[in-house]
Design a protein around this motif. Structure first.
Motif, PDB file in Angstrom:
ATOM      1  N   LYS A 218       5.795   9.639  -2.628  1.00 26.04           N
ATOM      2  CA  LYS A 218       5.568   8.258  -2.622  1.00 26.04           C
ATOM      3  C   LYS A 218       6.673   7.460  -3.628  1.00 26.04           C
ATOM      4  O   LYS A 218       6.952   6.536  -3.437  1.00 26.04           O
ATOM      5  CB  LYS A 218       4.118   8.141  -3.508  1.00 26.04           C
ATOM      6  N   GLY A 219       7.325   8.442  -4.610  1.00 26.63           N
ATOM      7  CA  GLY A 219       8.125   7.880  -5.671  1.00 26.63           C
ATOM      8  C   GLY A 219       9.362   7.393  -4.903  1.00 26.63           C
ATOM      9  O   GLY A 219      10.040   6.600  -5.267  1.00 26.63           O
ATOM     10  N   ARG A 220       9.986   8.533  -3.924  1.00 28.65           N
ATOM     11  CA  ARG A 220      11.381   8.014  -3.204  1.00 28.65           C
ATOM     12  C   ARG A 220      10.956   6.756  -2.370  1.00 28.65           C
ATOM     13  O   ARG A 220      11.960   6.113  -2.467  1.00 28.65           O
ATOM     14  CB  ARG A 220      11.508   9.286  -2.441  1.00 28.65           C
ATOM     15  N   ALA A 221       9.860   6.738  -1.769  1.00 31.46           N
ATOM     16  CA  ALA A 221       9.809   5.444  -0.981  1.00 31.46           C
ATOM     17  C   ALA A 221       9.523   4.339  -1.794  1.00 31.46           C
ATOM     18  O   ALA A 221      10.113   3.173  -1.575  1.00 31.46           O
ATOM     19  CB  ALA A 221       8.374   5.744  -0.355  1.00 31.46           C
TER      20      ALA A 221
ATOM     21  N   PRO B 264       0.826  -1.167   0.119  1.00 34.17           N
ATOM     22  CA  PRO B 264      -0.009  -0.027   0.011  1.00 34.17           C
ATOM     23  C   PRO B 264       1.078   1.170  -0.132  1.00 34.17           C
ATOM     24  O   PRO B 264       1.803   1.429   0.784  1.00 34.17           O
ATOM     25  CB  PRO B 264      -0.797  -0.002   1.415  1.00 34.17           C
ATOM     26  N   THR B 265       0.535   2.223  -0.938  1.00 31.71           N
ATOM     27  CA  THR B 265       1.329   3.416  -0.941  1.00 31.71           C
ATOM     28  C   THR B 265       0.381   4.825  -0.987  1.00 31.71           C
ATOM     29  O   THR B 265      -0.248   4.664  -2.158  1.00 31.71           O
ATOM     30  CB  THR B 265       2.254   3.382  -2.481  1.00 31.71           C
TER      31      THR B 265
ATOM     32  N   ASN C  75      -1.967  13.125  -6.627  1.00 32.03           N
ATOM     33  CA  ASN C  75      -0.982  12.851  -5.752  1.00 32.03           C
ATOM     34  C   ASN C  75      -0.417  11.334  -5.772  1.00 32.03           C
ATOM     35  O   ASN C  75       0.540  11.045  -5.099  1.00 32.03           O
ATOM     36  CB  ASN C  75      -1.381  12.765  -4.359  1.00 32.03           C
ATOM     37  N   ASP C  76      -0.698  10.735  -6.920  1.00 34.24           N
ATOM     38  CA  ASP C  76       0.045   9.313  -7.148  1.00 34.24           C
ATOM     39  C   ASP C  76       1.202   9.700  -8.335  1.00 34.24           C
ATOM     40  O   ASP C  76       1.654   8.518  -8.531  1.00 34.24           O
ATOM     41  CB  ASP C  76      -0.932   8.264  -7.768  1.00 34.24           C
ATOM     42  N   LEU C  77       1.295  10.618  -8.655  1.00 31.43           N
ATOM     43  CA  LEU C  77       2.150  10.826  -9.686  1.00 31.43           C
ATOM     44  C   LEU C  77       3.412  10.166  -9.294  1.00 31.43           C
ATOM     45  O   LEU C  77       4.374   9.724 -10.395  1.00 31.43           O
ATOM     46  CB  LEU C  77       2.067  12.286 -10.271  1.00 31.43           C
ATOM     47  N   SER C  78       4.194  10.689  -8.251  1.00 32.68           N
ATOM     48  CA  SER C  78       5.492  10.310  -8.135  1.00 32.68           C
ATOM     49  C   SER C  78       5.721   8.728  -8.039  1.00 32.68           C
ATOM     50  O   SER C  78       6.763   8.197  -8.473  1.00 32.68           O
ATOM     51  CB  SER C  78       6.058  11.080  -6.852  1.00 32.68           C
ATOM     52  N   LEU C  79       4.526   8.024  -7.558  1.00 22.82           N
ATOM     53  CA  LEU C  79       4.390   6.735  -7.513  1.00 22.82           C
ATOM     54  C   LEU C  79       4.494   5.980  -8.873  1.00 22.82           C
ATOM     55  O   LEU C  79       5.420   5.348  -9.342  1.00 22.82           O
ATOM     56  CB  LEU C  79       3.210   6.384  -6.677  1.00 22.82           C
TER      57      LEU C  79
ATOM     58  N   ILE D 281       7.783   4.709   5.690  1.00 21.71           N
ATOM     59  CA  ILE D 281       7.646   3.370   5.411  1.00 21.71           C
ATOM     60  C   ILE D 281       7.701   2.439   6.816  1.00 21.71           C
ATOM     61  O   ILE D 281       8.449   2.851   7.471  1.00 21.71           O
ATOM     62  CB  ILE D 281       8.913   2.824   4.535  1.00 21.71           C
ATOM     63  N   PHE D 282       6.744   1.647   6.642  1.00 20.89           N
ATOM     64  CA  PHE D 282       6.705   0.812   7.677  1.00 20.89           C
ATOM     65  C   PHE D 282       6.939  -0.640   7.182  1.00 20.89           C
ATOM     66  O   PHE D 282       6.575  -1.131   6.081  1.00 20.89           O
ATOM     67  CB  PHE D 282       5.435   0.662   8.525  1.00 20.89           C
TER      68      PHE D 282
END
Length: 283
Positions: free
Chosen positions: A191-194, A39-40, A222-226, A69-70
């Motif tokens: 999100k992208g970095r994670a 999940p992101t 807000n999902d673009l970086s993912l 991140i967990f």
């Protein structure tokens, strides 16, 4: 084999009722195949833990728009040693912090409000009743959503967002625009970095394997970086179609589009990827 990074609201979870029933068979297929479902999301740790338990997931998860991140302590599939991250381990979870604290986010929102001369109403400023009117979530779910660690959602202001984003950037912050709220978080979050860090950690734990492929699913800006950080992108449409701010990326970069909104579309798109990989469990 791939890592599956997925947004939740409007993607794995339906936009209006937050249900995921249609995705359960596909989730079970991924679990049987040993494919991590990560999940992101903009959701909090408390919210994801509840969903994770319902789905029987043991994989890492990314919260508050990539602020943290967990993962389970000692998860042998991911090796974060020598990666430049702030990491703490407790009894049940290891925490990797990429953003700022919630107290810092709250104070920063007040600072920005003073600079623009307009109140900025954060999640923490609203009563549970007001939040329920905005989100239609039950009170228990709202309490979990309010259990924040790294970022502050806030209502879209009258001020031009570009001006606000510029002020935030100067302060070492960033603003993401979601379906219902804007989100104020630290510049180091994302999100992208994670996604990239988890991909690197997987590769470090599997040095003899070829580079792991990544699949990403999302529905909003807000999902673009993912989506920009993964190998295969699936945009999940909303009830009225694909978010317009994703449309240009779909056309220019050849991103895939799920055939239906929400969990049904999520399942169909993931099953298609499994079939194209000719995975035996997809048959």
């Amino acid at each position: 084999m791939f890592l599956c990074f997925t947004d939740l609201d409007g993607t794995l979870l339906n936009h209006d009722d937050y249900r995921y029933d249609a995705a359960i068979p596909t989730i079970q297929t991924l679990k049987q195949a040993g494919i991590p479902i990560i999940p992101t999301t903009s959701k909090t740790k408390a919210e994801v833990l509840d969903l994770r338990e319902s789905l029987g997931l043991k994989d890492p998860f990314i919260v508050e728009n990539g602020s943290g991140i967990f993962l389970e302590p000692g998860d042998p599939r991911f090796d974060f040693s020598e990666l430049d991250v702030a990491m703490t381990t407790e009894a049940t979870l290891t925490t990797i912090t990429l953003g700022i604290s919630y107290a810092q986010a709250r104070q920063s929102l007040q600072n920005l409000a003073q600079q623009i001369g307009e109140p900025l109403t954060g999640f923490g400023d609203l009563s549970l009743e007001a939040l329920q009117d905005l989100t239609q979530l039950p009170l228990e779910a709202l309490k979990q959503a309010g259990d924040r660690q790294f970022s502050e959602p806030f209502l879209r202001p009258q001020t031009d967002l570009a001006q606000l984003e510029s002020l935030a950037k100067k302060a070492g912050l960033q603003i993401l625009v979601g379906n219902r709220f804007c989100h104020l978080l630290g510049a180091g979050a994302g999100k992208g970095r994670a996604v990239q860090l988890l991909q690197q950690a997987w590769q470090k734990a599997h040095p003899d394997q070829p580079p792991i492929k990544t699949l990403g699913l999302g529905d909003s800006p807000n999902d673009l970086s993912l989506l920009e950080a993964v190998d295969v992108v699936i945009a999940v449409p909303g009830p009225e179609g694909v978010n317009p701010k994703l449309a240009s990326h779909i056309q220019e970069q050849g991103w895939l589009v799920a055939p239906y909104p929400g969990a049904k579309g999520w399942a169909a798109a993931v099953e298609k990827q499994l079939n194209e990989l000719d995975h035996p469990l997809a048959r």
